[in-house]
Design a protein around this motif. Structure first.
Motif, PDB file in Angstrom:
ATOM      1  N   GLY A  91      39.611  45.160  56.947  1.00 54.89           N
ATOM      2  CA  GLY A  91      39.538  46.603  56.695  1.00 54.89           C
ATOM      3  C   GLY A  91      39.809  46.935  55.240  1.00 54.89           C
ATOM      4  O   GLY A  91      39.193  47.836  54.659  1.00 54.89           O
ATOM      5  N   ILE A  92      40.727  46.206  54.640  1.00 53.71           N
ATOM      6  CA  ILE A  92      41.010  46.412  53.212  1.00 53.71           C
ATOM      7  C   ILE A  92      39.792  45.961  52.408  1.00 53.71           C
ATOM      8  O   ILE A  92      39.349  46.653  51.480  1.00 53.71           O
ATOM      9  CB  ILE A  92      42.257  45.611  52.764  1.00 53.71           C
ATOM     10  N   ALA A  93      39.262  44.799  52.763  1.00 54.83           N
ATOM     11  CA  ALA A  93      38.088  44.281  52.043  1.00 54.83           C
ATOM     12  C   ALA A  93      36.937  45.295  52.114  1.00 54.83           C
ATOM     13  O   ALA A  93      36.247  45.537  51.119  1.00 54.83           O
ATOM     14  CB  ALA A  93      37.669  42.940  52.636  1.00 54.83           C
ATOM     15  N   TRP A  94      36.773  45.875  53.278  1.00 57.08           N
ATOM     16  CA  TRP A  94      35.736  46.907  53.456  1.00 57.08           C
ATOM     17  C   TRP A  94      35.969  48.071  52.490  1.00 57.08           C
ATOM     18  O   TRP A  94      35.049  48.539  51.822  1.00 57.08           O
ATOM     19  CB  TRP A  94      35.745  47.388  54.904  1.00 57.08           C
ATOM     20  N   CYS A  95      37.212  48.529  52.409  1.00 54.27           N
ATOM     21  CA  CYS A  95      37.541  49.644  51.515  1.00 54.27           C
ATOM     22  C   CYS A  95      37.343  49.272  50.042  1.00 54.27           C
ATOM     23  O   CYS A  95      37.084  50.128  49.208  1.00 54.27           O
ATOM     24  CB  CYS A  95      38.986  50.105  51.732  1.00 54.27           C
ATOM     25  N   ARG A  96      37.503  48.009  49.717  1.00 51.69           N
ATOM     26  CA  ARG A  96      37.300  47.574  48.328  1.00 51.69           C
ATOM     27  C   ARG A  96      35.830  47.389  47.991  1.00 51.69           C
ATOM     28  O   ARG A  96      35.489  47.026  46.863  1.00 51.69           O
ATOM     29  CB  ARG A  96      38.053  46.256  48.043  1.00 51.69           C
ATOM     30  N   GLY A  97      34.977  47.605  48.975  1.00 55.68           N
ATOM     31  CA  GLY A  97      33.532  47.532  48.717  1.00 55.68           C
ATOM     32  C   GLY A  97      32.939  46.146  48.864  1.00 55.68           C
ATOM     33  O   GLY A  97      31.811  45.892  48.429  1.00 55.68           O
ATOM     34  N   ILE A  98      33.680  45.253  49.468  1.00 57.83           N
ATOM     35  CA  ILE A  98      33.177  43.883  49.633  1.00 57.83           C
ATOM     36  C   ILE A  98      32.156  43.855  50.768  1.00 57.83           C
ATOM     37  O   ILE A  98      32.463  44.322  51.881  1.00 57.83           O
ATOM     38  CB  ILE A  98      34.348  42.915  49.897  1.00 57.83           C
ATOM     39  N   PRO A  99      30.970  43.352  50.535  1.00 59.89           N
ATOM     40  CA  PRO A  99      29.961  43.325  51.602  1.00 59.89           C
ATOM     41  C   PRO A  99      30.470  42.515  52.799  1.00 59.89           C
ATOM     42  O   PRO A  99      31.074  41.455  52.615  1.00 59.89           O
ATOM     43  CB  PRO A  99      28.767  42.624  50.942  1.00 59.89           C
ATOM     44  N   PRO A 100      30.244  43.002  54.021  1.00 61.32           N
ATOM     45  CA  PRO A 100      30.768  42.321  55.214  1.00 61.32           C
ATOM     46  C   PRO A 100      30.381  40.850  55.283  1.00 61.32           C
ATOM     47  O   PRO A 100      31.188  40.020  55.716  1.00 61.32           O
ATOM     48  CB  PRO A 100      30.152  43.119  56.365  1.00 61.32           C
ATOM     49  N   GLU A 101      29.176  40.511  54.854  1.00 62.37           N
ATOM     50  CA  GLU A 101      28.778  39.104  54.957  1.00 62.37           C
ATOM     51  C   GLU A 101      29.666  38.224  54.072  1.00 62.37           C
ATOM     52  O   GLU A 101      29.922  37.069  54.406  1.00 62.37           O
ATOM     53  CB  GLU A 101      27.289  38.907  54.633  1.00 62.37           C
ATOM     54  N   ASN A 102      30.156  38.786  52.968  1.00 58.43           N
ATOM     55  CA  ASN A 102      31.051  38.000  52.109  1.00 58.43           C
ATOM     56  C   ASN A 102      32.373  37.701  52.812  1.00 58.43           C
ATOM     57  O   ASN A 102      32.967  36.650  52.620  1.00 58.43           O
ATOM     58  CB  ASN A 102      31.319  38.740  50.799  1.00 58.43           C
ATOM     59  N   MET A 103      32.805  38.663  53.655  1.00 56.48           N
ATOM     60  CA  MET A 103      34.066  38.446  54.384  1.00 56.48           C
ATOM     61  C   MET A 103      33.926  37.281  55.358  1.00 56.48           C
ATOM     62  O   MET A 103      34.902  36.652  55.723  1.00 56.48           O
ATOM     63  CB  MET A 103      34.447  39.694  55.194  1.00 56.48           C
ATOM     64  N   LEU A 104      32.701  37.030  55.805  1.00 59.39           N
ATOM     65  CA  LEU A 104      32.505  36.003  56.832  1.00 59.39           C
ATOM     66  C   LEU A 104      32.204  34.616  56.271  1.00 59.39           C
ATOM     67  O   LEU A 104      32.087  33.652  57.022  1.00 59.39           O
ATOM     68  CB  LEU A 104      31.407  36.442  57.819  1.00 59.39           C
TER      69      LEU A 104
END
Lengths: 355, 328
Positions: A91-104
């Protein structure tokens, strides 16, 4: 109410709650924005769990139940702040603008990180519990030396609250009056270890012993988390020193997809927390107070579905990296053993060595 | 050439001073390094001249010294962490191995872990337990780290500056038993690159390789051996990880025999690595197997008997005799 010490601005039923120190400053549009963030990240999290179950991810660490804690804190951050997460801060990563695929990328096991931490001002996931708290304090000490009006924030859980690094970070932050917020998501469980085994006092009260304020906020109340975090960050930026925020929340799902919570916790406990759902309560507020129609919520759902589909496609497109990439960025400068490994891999035909 | 005589401790102090002067992003952090100047006085006077924000007296927590240096590195600072003694580095081991070594890789190169961890290592000062250890191999085995050691004041002066300027994290091992020994320091020009191995004395019969405190021991052994007609070539590895093998290979191709010397036990040690590499690279030049002179595989002993644990001149000469005895 869970207890009297808890900062809460929104009841589990979605009713406004008065608090002597904190008031919500958010407009209806902004609250709807938070709802959208939470609904999307929940949908993406569920898609990720499915992807793992289908053998497409090595592992997944779900955040279900913790959406308000993360979106509230993430949206309270200024673009110039810097965050230091664990592996569950989607959720933090999302707020920082990190594309979801990068989180995975981490969970697809194609990377040990997944994004450029300097670009997003959000560090790479830290898996060894508590290590990142010290990085955040060091970063904050750098902010001080630069004379910048910025803050660092670090995320950790009730489990990591027992780690030496976390407690050393408290000492250092206090001693140097570092511009940092310690954001502890007390989700009640560290895999099978209950938070009662981590601390005999409410976690936020530990701060007092270290010499800075601690606040317990309803971690399922996005309005309260937002205000509490925003104030703590603002204080840090102008020399007010550290704050410990304990976001009191619940890990609705498993620790990770490798975990089986039915072995150590009872269903009745999960049922209690279902009634405190962070997404439903803000939805109730929006529907009642701002007369948001169900079609608007449906639109967010449709938007989230499209994103989930794209995430799935992106994940499936992430292929096995060329093995020779393991030698990239191990060192900043040429290293004979790295070169030796690279050469061997090319000679054995394991890689064409395009890197 | 401006050379001056000073102790290794003073040379490190001057090297740190010069690094602080050259780059405002350089910080020092450690326990008791400010007013006291460190327990070995390596940072003597630096806090007075550069301020408390740059020469930082740390609370007593080694993991935090390294962990906050990581955060400072992310912010663009170059922190020189002082571990007060070798035996106190282990609380920081997790940060060093899990974070310092791996963050560049994990961030795909976005982070530069430009930090130096100074480690007064090896024994010989008659201290109590935990003050005389040789943990270099623990770090040498970790990809992402570099490990170096100085053995002379001139190297101390230059290598510390080179380490600070380097973009990889460096474990900087200082032979504490040599802190007070004097030597010539050339203030104008670095004698060698940071990761270069150096021949300290030329010889023709046996190559003896060491680093840190053992260099002096080896040089003494070479003096004694010379009186007995055995010519020892003395090599200072300097870079422990990575090893600079080419100068060692050239030497062993010439002598056909070699001995390694360090205070750490030989199990999975730097000496073992050198023996493996040189055996592989110099197989047809070897006239005897490489022999390791080392500490023993026991906890570091009470220091009243440490000189029977640390490699002595006699033990080096005994190993030299053994490789010479392999003549066929």
């Amino acid at each position: 109410m869970i207890d009297e010490e808890l900062v809460q601005l929104l009841s589990p039923e979605g009713e406004r709650v008065e608090h002597p120190e904190y008031q919500s400053t958010l407009s209806g549009d902004e609250i709807f924005g938070l709802y959208r963030d939470m609904a999307i990240i929940r949908r993406l999290c569920n898609e990720s769990t499915s992807l793992q179950r289908q053998g497409q991810l090595a592992l997944w660490a779900p955040i279900q139940g913790q959406e308000a804690a993360q979106i509230g804190a993430g949206r309270a951050m200024a673009p110039t702040d810097f965050s230091f997460p664990t592996y569950r801060e989607h959720g933090i990563a999302w707020c920082r603008g990190i594309p979801p695929e990068n989180m995975l990328r981490l969970f697809r096991a194609v990377s040990n990180g997944g994004w450029d931490p300097q670009k997003y001002r959000h560090s790479v996931p830290t898996i060894v519990l508590g290590n990142q708290a010290l990085h955040a304090v060091g970063y904050a000490m750098g902010i001080q030396r630069d004379g910048a009006e910025e803050a660092a924030i670090t995320f950790f859980g009730d489990g990591a609250s027992s780690q030496g690094d976390t407690l050393e970070a408290f000492v250092w932050a206090a001693s140097f009056n570092a511009p940092i917020v310690f954001f502890c998501q007390n989700n009640q469980w560290g895999i099978s270890t209950p938070s009662s085994l981590q601390s005999k006092v409410p976690l936020y009260r530990r701060a007092e012993g270290f010499g800075f304020p601690g606040v317990r906020v309803d971690g399922n109340d996005v309005l309260a988390v937002y205000e509490v975090t925003k104030r703590a960050l603002e204080s840090a930026r102008v020399g007010g020193g550290p704050t410990l925020i304990e976001a009191y929340t619940y890990r609705m799902g498993a620790h990770t997809t490798s975990d089986d919570p039915t072995r150590y916790r009872i269903d009745a406990e999960v049922e209690v927390w279902k009634h405190r759902d962070p997404v439903e309560r803000v939805k109730a507020l929006l529907a009642r107070e701002y007369e948001i129609k169900s079609s608007a919520f449906d639109e967010v759902g449709a938007e989230a579905d499209v994103m989930a589909l794209k995430l799935r496609e992106d994940v499936l497109a992430m292929s096995r990296p060329d093995p020779i990439t393991m030698f990239d960025n191990a060192y900043a400068t040429e290293h004979p053993l790295v070169e030796e490994g690279r050469r061997e891999m090319i000679e054995l035909g394991i890689s064409a060595g395009s890197h | 050439m401006a050379t001056t005589t000073m102790t290794m401790a003073k040379a490190l102090n001057e090297g740190l001073r010069r690094a602080l002067e050259k780059d405002k992003k350089v910080l020092l952090m450690g326990e008791d390094i400010g007013k006291l100047g460190g327990v070995f006085r390596i940072t003597d006077g630096l806090q007075k001249d550069f301020g408390e924000d740059r020469v930082i007296d740390a609370p007593l927590a080694e993991s935090a010294i390294v962990g906050t240096a990581v955060g400072l590195a992310i912010r663009g600072y170059r922190t020189v962490c002082e571990m007060q003694f070798d035996g106190f580095v282990y609380p920081a081991f997790d940060q060093i191995v899990s974070q310092v070594a791996k963050l560049r890789k994990r961030s795909d190169g976005a982070y530069t872990m430009g930090l130096v961890i100074r480690l007064p290592f090896q024994g010989g000062i008659g201290a109590i337990e935990h003050h005389s250890e040789s943990p270099e191999a623990y770090f040498a085995q970790t990809g992402g780290l570099r490990v170096v050691s100085c053995s002379t004041p001139n190297d101390a002066y230059w290598m510390i500056q080179q380490a600070i300027e380097h973009d990889d994290p460096i474990i900087f091992c200082e032979p504490k038993s040599r802190y007070w020994e004097k030597g010539e320091v050339d203030l104008d020009q670095a004698p060698h690159g940071l990761f270069e191995t150096v021949v300290r004395r030329e010889g023709s019969d046996v190559t003896v390789i060491g680093y840190g405190s053992t260099l002096k021991t080896i040089l003494r052994a070479a003096d004694t051996a010379a009186t007995e007609g055995v010519s020892i070539e003395v090599i200072d590895a300097r870079s422990i990880s990575p090893l600079d093998l080419d100068p060692m290979v050239r030497s062993v191709e010439k002598t056909g025999r070699f001995v390694t010397v360090h205070e750490a036990p030989h199990m999975a040690s730097i000496g073992s690595e050198i023996v493996a590499e040189l055996t592989q690279r110099c197989f047809y030049s070897l006239r005897a197997p490489g022999i390791r002179v080392s500490g023993y595989h026991v906890p570091y002993p009470p220091t009243r008997i440490e000189e029977d644990y640390r490699p002595t001149v006699d033990r080096v000469l005994d190993a030299v005799d053994r490789v010479m005895g392999f003549e066929n």
